[in-house]
Write a protein that holds these residues in place. Structure first.
Motif, short mmCIF file in Angstrom:
data_model
loop_
_atom_site.label_atom_id
_atom_site.label_comp_id
_atom_site.label_asym_id
_atom_site.label_seq_id
_atom_site.Cartn_x
_atom_site.Cartn_y
_atom_site.Cartn_z
N TRP A 1 0.83 -1.21 0.00
CA TRP A 1 0.00 0.00 0.00
C TRP A 1 0.86 1.25 0.00
CZ3 TRP A 1 -0.91 3.60 4.14
CH2 TRP A 1 -1.91 4.55 3.85
N THR A 2 1.90 1.29 0.84
CA THR A 2 2.79 2.46 0.86
C THR A 2 3.58 2.57 -0.43
OG1 THR A 2 4.49 1.15 2.01
CG2 THR A 2 3.01 2.48 3.37
N ALA A 3 3.76 1.46 -1.14
CA ALA A 3 4.47 1.50 -2.42
C ALA A 3 3.56 1.90 -3.57
CB ALA A 3 5.08 0.13 -2.71
N GLY A 4 2.28 2.09 -3.28
CA GLY A 4 1.35 2.55 -4.31
C GLY A 4 0.54 1.47 -4.96
N ALA A 5 0.58 0.24 -4.40
CA ALA A 5 -0.15 -0.86 -5.02
C ALA A 5 -1.66 -0.73 -4.84
CB ALA A 5 0.32 -2.20 -4.43
N GLY A 6 -2.10 0.20 -3.98
CA GLY A 6 -3.53 0.40 -3.83
C GLY A 6 -4.20 0.83 -5.12
N ALA A 7 -3.43 1.44 -6.02
CA ALA A 7 -3.98 1.89 -7.30
C ALA A 7 -4.30 0.72 -8.23
CB ALA A 7 -2.99 2.83 -7.99
N LEU A 8 -3.84 -0.46 -7.89
CA LEU A 8 -4.11 -1.62 -8.75
C LEU A 8 -5.56 -2.05 -8.68
CD1 LEU A 8 -0.98 -3.81 -7.91
CD2 LEU A 8 -1.34 -2.39 -9.93
N GLY A 9 -6.25 -1.70 -7.60
CA GLY A 9 -7.63 -2.14 -7.45
C GLY A 9 -7.72 -3.36 -6.55
N ALA A 10 -8.87 -3.55 -5.93
CA ALA A 10 -9.05 -4.63 -4.97
C ALA A 10 -8.88 -6.00 -5.61
CB ALA A 10 -10.42 -4.52 -4.31
N ASP A 11 -9.29 -6.14 -6.87
CA ASP A 11 -9.20 -7.45 -7.52
C ASP A 11 -7.76 -7.86 -7.79
OD1 ASP A 11 -8.91 -5.38 -9.36
OD2 ASP A 11 -9.53 -6.67 -11.05
N GLY B 1 15.71 4.29 9.19
CA GLY B 1 14.67 4.53 8.20
C GLY B 1 13.64 5.53 8.66
N LEU B 2 13.26 5.46 9.94
CA LEU B 2 12.30 6.43 10.48
C LEU B 2 12.88 7.84 10.47
CD1 LEU B 2 10.83 4.39 13.47
CD2 LEU B 2 9.78 4.83 11.25
N VAL B 3 14.18 7.96 10.77
CA VAL B 3 14.83 9.27 10.71
C VAL B 3 14.81 9.81 9.29
CG1 VAL B 3 17.02 10.49 11.00
CG2 VAL B 3 16.27 8.84 12.74
N VAL B 4 15.13 8.95 8.32
CA VAL B 4 15.11 9.37 6.92
C VAL B 4 13.71 9.79 6.50
CG1 VAL B 4 15.37 8.55 4.54
CG2 VAL B 4 17.10 7.97 6.25
N ALA B 5 12.69 9.02 6.92
CA ALA B 5 11.32 9.35 6.55
C ALA B 5 10.88 10.69 7.13
CB ALA B 5 10.38 8.24 7.03
N ALA B 6 11.38 11.01 8.32
CA ALA B 6 10.98 12.24 8.99
C ALA B 6 11.74 13.47 8.50
CB ALA B 6 11.16 12.09 10.50
N THR B 7 12.93 13.27 7.91
CA THR B 7 13.78 14.42 7.60
C THR B 7 14.01 14.66 6.12
OG1 THR B 7 15.79 13.05 7.83
CG2 THR B 7 14.99 14.21 9.80
N ARG B 8 13.83 13.66 5.29
CA ARG B 8 14.21 13.79 3.89
C ARG B 8 13.04 13.72 2.91
NH1 ARG B 8 20.00 10.57 3.19
NH2 ARG B 8 21.07 11.58 4.95
N GLY B 9 11.83 13.63 3.40
CA GLY B 9 10.69 13.56 2.50
C GLY B 9 10.52 12.18 1.89
N HIS B 10 9.51 12.04 1.00
CA HIS B 10 9.19 10.76 0.36
C HIS B 10 9.00 9.66 1.41
CE1 HIS B 10 10.08 12.58 -3.50
NE2 HIS B 10 11.31 12.89 -3.08
N ALA B 11 8.23 10.00 2.46
CA ALA B 11 8.05 9.05 3.55
C ALA B 11 7.39 7.76 3.07
CB ALA B 11 7.21 9.69 4.66
N ASP B 12 6.49 7.86 2.07
CA ASP B 12 5.82 6.65 1.59
C ASP B 12 6.81 5.66 1.00
OD1 ASP B 12 6.39 8.45 -0.42
OD2 ASP B 12 4.59 8.03 -1.60
N ARG B 13 7.79 6.16 0.22
CA ARG B 13 8.79 5.26 -0.36
C ARG B 13 9.65 4.62 0.73
NH1 ARG B 13 11.22 9.11 -5.19
NH2 ARG B 13 9.21 9.65 -6.17
N THR B 14 10.01 5.43 1.73
CA THR B 14 10.84 4.90 2.80
C THR B 14 10.10 3.82 3.58
OG1 THR B 14 11.96 7.02 3.02
CG2 THR B 14 12.15 5.50 4.87
N PHE B 15 8.82 4.06 3.89
CA PHE B 15 8.05 3.06 4.62
C PHE B 15 7.84 1.80 3.77
CE2 PHE B 15 6.69 6.61 7.40
CZ PHE B 15 7.01 6.02 8.62
N ALA B 16 7.73 1.95 2.47
CA ALA B 16 7.61 0.78 1.60
C ALA B 16 8.86 -0.09 1.70
CB ALA B 16 7.39 1.21 0.15
#
Length: 414
Positions: A30-40, A222-237
């Motif tokens: 989901w954080t990598a953007g797979a939600g756009a694929l649709g539920a099926d 990783g949490l430090v990078v997500a909080a300080t460098r932006g693109h938190a969704d990619r980091t959490f993925a």
């Protein structure tokens, strides 16, 4: 009633492991953007991720009717998903055994066999769910228009291969149960295995703590990078899908090991910039990822060596503390060296990456112009060799230090 309860324990262990893997895989995708694929499509992708996490095989295929073909291949283990499932399954499997002072060999094998049966059935169900087909849109407008005019839609699909998935998944389970039992001090061993308790368990536990410690440090970074460098969704993925891949590679590189691989310039990678930059340096060939090449991109990479040294000394100390008093430092050195070498062997095998996609339409592309290839492989023998060497040094120093501390404590008491 006891037999029914035993099957219930097996079902609970397998359910806990699969639930943990599915949850982590779903969040990571989901954080990598797979939600756009649709539920099926999302549910089969989650199932395929779980299959990959236990070493199963996901086959990719595609086509474009009579005028073209697609070629794809993917081999990567999402170790965050693997680790979550392994911890959950092992905890639930071992928990009932801690209430017993001793365990018979037949009882232990019975628990393992029942868990394996339930696990195989579950894997077959997950493998059946791991299949889907996607339509491919081309970057070239003329090819998109040509395909539409001829009624041909390039597609790529995936499906889990049941046989390899069950085979490798069963091997994954058996290794997990052996490692978990070997590392857990509170879990009773069958009488025939008690003689190995003092020689195996301290080193196994120390190496397990070492690996989990690296994951925790990687999570914090990783949490430090997500909080300080932006693109938190990619980091959490990355954290939710491949954190141990990167953390344990950092351990291996810090000890002196190396990986080789390549990444085309046009492909983005969910990994640290320094690592991606090194892999792109290879051009059409391969690049070597080690302390030297990483430091050329980021001077802080040398901290990996310092961190590895400190972590190994702590592992050597922990091995000695959990071993019987008076154990020779050389015995401790050999035990830790073997445990660390085996761990690095497994890390090397699990951190391999091979990904390829290409399209050929009316002979244009030759499965390469509209795709790319990513590879990453360890130099396995040197990696294992460094593990043996570092394990010997750390185990010996840990034994000397703990024996010295014990003698001082004994002198004070006397």
């Amino acid at each position: 009633m006891s037999e029914l309860r035993a099957w219930g324990d097996a079902l609970a262990a397998v359910a806990a492991g699969l639930a943990a893997m599915a949850a982590v895989a779903a969040l990571g995708l989901w954080t990598a953007g797979a939600g756009a694929l649709g539920a099926d499509a999302l549910a089969p992708v989650i199932a395929a991720t779980v299959v990959s996490a236990v070493g199963g095989t996901v086959e990719l295929s595609g086509g474009a009717g009579f005028i073209g073909r697609t070629g794809a291949g993917l081999a990567v283990v999402p170790l965050s998903v693997t680790l979550a499932g392994a911890l959950a399954l092992a905890l639930v499997f071992l928990l009932p055994m801690r209430h017993h002072a001793v365990a018979s060999g037949a009882a232990f094998l019975g628990r393992a066999a029942r868990t394996a049966v339930v696990w195989v059935v579950a894997l077959l169900l997950v493998a059946r769910a791991a299949r889907h087909t996607f339509r491919i849109r081309l970057d070239e407008d003329i090819l998109d228009e040509l395909g539409a005019a001829l009624g041909v839609t390039p597609t790529v699909g995936f499906r889990a291969a049941a046989g390899p998935t069950v085979g490798y998944g069963l091997l994954w389970l058996l290794v997990l149960l052996v490692v978990a039992t070997a590392a857990s001090r509170r879990t009773p061993l069958p009488s025939r295995l008690l003689r190995f308790q003092d020689s195996v368990r301290p080193a196994a536990f120390a190496v397990l703590v070492l690996l989990l410690g690296y994951v925790v440090l990687g999570l914090f970074a990783g949490l430090v990078v997500a909080a300080t460098r932006g693109h938190a969704d990619r980091t959490f993925a990355v954290l939710l899908l491949g954190l141990p891949n990167l953390a344990w590679m950092g351990l291996g590189i810090g000890l002196g090991g190396a990986w080789e691989g390549r990444v085309p310039d046009g492909i983005g990678l969910p990994m640290p910039q320094a690592l991606a930059a090194v892999l792109r340096e290879g051009g059409e060939g391969t690049a070597t990822v080690d302390l030297s090449s990483l430091s050329a991109q980021d001077g802080r990479a040398w901290l990996l060596a310092l961190l590895a040294a400190l972590a190994l000394l702590a592992a050597g100390f922990l091995t000695a503390v959990r071993s019987p008093a008076g154990t020779s430092p050389w015995r401790l050195a050999i035990r830790l060296a073997v445990a660390l070498a085996l761990a690095l062997l497994v890390i090397g095998l699990l951190t391999r990456i091979s990904a390829r996609y290409g399209l050929s339409l009316l002979g244009v592309g030759d499965l390469g112009d509209f795709g790319g290839e990513v590879t990453l492989d360890p130099r396995l023998l040197p990696l294992v060799g460094w593990g043996l060497l570092w394990g010997l040094v750390a185990g010996f120093l840990g034994g000397v230090l703990v024996n010295h501390l014990r003698r001082r404590e004994s002198g004070r008491v006397g």
